[in-house]
Design a protein around this motif. Sequence first.
Motif, PDB file in Angstrom:
ATOM      1  N   ARG A   1       0.848  -1.193   0.000  1.00 54.63           N
ATOM      2  CA  ARG A   1       0.000   0.000   0.000  1.00 54.63           C
ATOM      3  C   ARG A   1       0.881   1.239   0.000  1.00 54.63           C
TER       4      ARG A   1
ATOM      5  N   TYR B   1      -5.632  -5.204  -8.203  1.00 58.49           N
ATOM      6  CA  TYR B   1      -5.193  -4.128  -7.309  1.00 58.49           C
ATOM      7  C   TYR B   1      -3.782  -4.344  -6.791  1.00 58.49           C
TER       8      TYR B   1
ATOM      9  N   GLN C   1       2.259 -16.871  -0.717  1.00 57.59           N
ATOM     10  CA  GLN C   1       1.177 -15.932  -1.053  1.00 57.59           C
ATOM     11  C   GLN C   1      -0.108 -16.670  -1.339  1.00 57.59           C
TER      12      GLN C   1
ATOM     13  N   PRO D   1      -8.647 -14.743   2.698  1.00 52.61           N
ATOM     14  CA  PRO D   1      -9.018 -13.379   2.310  1.00 52.61           C
ATOM     15  C   PRO D   1     -10.139 -13.352   1.263  1.00 52.61           C
TER      16      PRO D   1
ATOM     17  N   GLN E   1     -11.717 -10.218   0.296  1.00 52.75           N
ATOM     18  CA  GLN E   1     -11.515  -8.916  -0.384  1.00 52.75           C
ATOM     19  C   GLN E   1     -12.784  -8.110  -0.592  1.00 52.75           C
TER      20      GLN E   1
ATOM     21  N   ASP F   1      -9.231 -10.843   4.845  1.00 55.42           N
ATOM     22  CA  ASP F   1      -8.815  -9.491   4.468  1.00 55.42           C
ATOM     23  C   ASP F   1      -9.925  -8.900   3.593  1.00 55.42           C
TER      24      ASP F   1
ATOM     25  N   SER G   1      -5.672   1.112  -2.082  1.00 50.23           N
ATOM     26  CA  SER G   1      -4.543   2.003  -2.323  1.00 50.23           C
ATOM     27  C   SER G   1      -4.045   1.763  -3.756  1.00 50.23           C
TER      28      SER G   1
HETATM   29  N1  SAH Z   1      -1.660 -13.364  -1.086  1.00 47.83           N
HETATM   30  C1  SAH Z   1      -2.595 -12.934  -0.152  1.00 47.83           C
HETATM   31  C2  SAH Z   1      -2.530 -11.480   0.193  1.00 47.83           C
HETATM   32  C3  SAH Z   1      -1.261 -10.734   0.221  1.00 47.83           C
HETATM   33  S1  SAH Z   1      -1.380  -9.005   0.400  1.00 47.83           S
HETATM   34  C4  SAH Z   1      -3.973 -13.223  -0.753  1.00 47.83           C
HETATM   35  O1  SAH Z   1      -4.168 -13.210  -1.928  1.00 47.83           O
HETATM   36  O2  SAH Z   1      -4.865 -13.418   0.009  1.00 47.83           O
HETATM   37  C5  SAH Z   1      -2.320  -8.846   1.908  1.00 47.83           C
HETATM   38  C6  SAH Z   1      -3.593  -8.079   1.758  1.00 47.83           C
HETATM   39  O3  SAH Z   1      -3.317  -6.758   1.389  1.00 47.83           O
HETATM   40  C7  SAH Z   1      -4.521  -8.579   0.665  1.00 47.83           C
HETATM   41  O4  SAH Z   1      -5.264  -9.673   1.048  1.00 47.83           O
HETATM   42  C8  SAH Z   1      -5.374  -7.360   0.395  1.00 47.83           C
HETATM   43  O5  SAH Z   1      -6.510  -7.350   1.210  1.00 47.83           O
HETATM   44  C9  SAH Z   1      -4.463  -6.200   0.774  1.00 47.83           C
HETATM   45  N2  SAH Z   1      -4.054  -5.446  -0.402  1.00 47.83           N
HETATM   46  C10 SAH Z   1      -3.294  -5.856  -1.427  1.00 47.83           C
HETATM   47  N3  SAH Z   1      -3.156  -4.864  -2.343  1.00 47.83           N
HETATM   48  C11 SAH Z   1      -3.865  -3.808  -1.874  1.00 47.83           C
HETATM   49  C12 SAH Z   1      -4.131  -2.497  -2.369  1.00 47.83           C
HETATM   50  N4  SAH Z   1      -3.653  -2.073  -3.532  1.00 47.83           N
HETATM   51  N5  SAH Z   1      -4.888  -1.671  -1.600  1.00 47.83           N
HETATM   52  C13 SAH Z   1      -5.398  -2.079  -0.419  1.00 47.83           C
HETATM   53  N6  SAH Z   1      -5.186  -3.297   0.077  1.00 47.83           N
HETATM   54  C14 SAH Z   1      -4.435  -4.167  -0.631  1.00 47.83           C
END
Ligand code: SAH
Length: 446
Positions: free
Chosen positions: A57, A170, A208, A270, A272, A310, A344
């Motif tokens: 982020r 994202y 990941q 997660p 999302q 997440d 983000s």
């Molecule tokens: N590999 C894991 C996540 C890794 S990143 C998966 O796919 O579940 C951890 C968390 O950061 C993600 O699950 C997501 O909710 C958040 N994240 C990733 N990129 C983001 C972004 N651009 N803006 C906000 N949150 C983000």
Amino acid sequence: MYSDSRKRGTYFIQTFGCQMNERDSETIAGMLEDDGYVKAEERDGSDVIIINTCSVRENADNRFFGQLGVIKKIKEKNPDSIVAVCGCMMQQKRVTDIIKDKYSWVDIIFGTMNIDEFPSLLRERRELGQHEYAVADSIDHITEGLPSRRKFKFKSFVNIMNGCNNFCTYCIVPYTRGREKSRPPEAIIAEIKRLADDGVKEITLLGQNVNSYGKADGFDSDFADLLYRIEDIDGIERVRFMTSHPKDCSDDLIKTFGRLDKLCPHIHLPVQSGSSRLLKKMNRRYTKEKYLELLAKLRDVRSDIAVTTDIIVGFPGETDEDFEETMDLVQKARFDSAFTFLYSKREGTPAAEYEDQVPDELKHARFNRLVDAINAISAEKNAAYEGRVEKILIEGRSARGGEGTCSGRTGTFKLVNFKCDESRAGQMADVKITDAGTFSLFGELV
Ligand code: SAH
Ligand code: SF4
Ligand code: F3S
């Protein structure tokens, strides 16, 4: 190996980001210690300062450049010290160009796929006095046998794969960690056996997207097979893993929760978003219904399983209806807890180009509503633990309770604080839960 540490000096590593970075920092520390460096208690005054960065982020980026400003002053006081930066931010040329151009006091830059080269970069820096840079875009194998300095004696991360092939629209990670590459099962098993011999009781397998373990490399073992093989390792009492991607959460994997005694009843899955329309735009490759179906199957196999997640708020194009779908999902899924993030914008990802970005004010209002709903459910879920006796791995002094108070986690990953002698760290104990808060539990040894 250097037996006399004074020959080398001290090091300090600052780590941002996820468990993958924490694990990488343990390797960096292990390599430095093999070369005779000693861990410093604080950054100021240490001979080698390393910052392991995260790029997921935007605020992570900003914090990093802020840190570099502070480090400039430290380096002015101690000009012989060496500053190295690594981690996900270094995989972006935009970032390394800025560092090379404006932050000349940074001596070494190395990428997420060049960690094993760090000792030689450091040696060259000391001998030749020039800047050293090593950032690769891909690797054909994961280097085995690197040393590691673990943070805890009795629990450990075990990396099972690197990289990500999913390209959620994202997310920057596929660009900073490269393509998926799994370690051979034999190497993983051998490492866990070594850890068990060394007194480790709990391991957390890292990747990941652990559910696609071995797929890109054409291994015979898939992730569920790997879990079965780990179950047989003497000395290991608890197995956890993260992160799982719902699209690859197979029935075989779900069944392991009913069959393996050592596998802890917790899954971080997660989601999302609760809007199937947005999930499609995110390239997540599952729907809200499919996700809820997975949870039902998991709870069917193991009724006490804790589920954490997440959630991203304010993904481009998120409408009120999309957000209500997320609120609805939260009510139906009843997560034990959730990490919530404001979307983000990450340069280089598809979603950063989408035109319908959500205004900040709206994002924040939705975020607050979501967090309130999640916390209310967490509190209810935690309250149900009152009166139960839970098996806890005692981790040491509690961050909250002070002296004479320890903390540890239940199998379901709930943090519990209780009165206990710190010398019992590393032991398993039965703790009766007496009180429950939104984020942690309180109890007493029985
Ligand atoms: N590999 C894991 C996540 C890794 S990143 C998966 O796919 O579940 C951890 C968390 O950061 C993600 O699950 C997501 O909710 C958040 N994240 C990733 N990129 C983001 C972004 N651009 N803006 C906000 N949150 C983000
Ligand atoms: Fe990012 Fe998606 Fe890969 Fe997770 S699965 S690291 S969110 S691209
Ligand atoms: Fe951050 Fe890299 Fe992890 S971007 S979340 S440290 S994989």
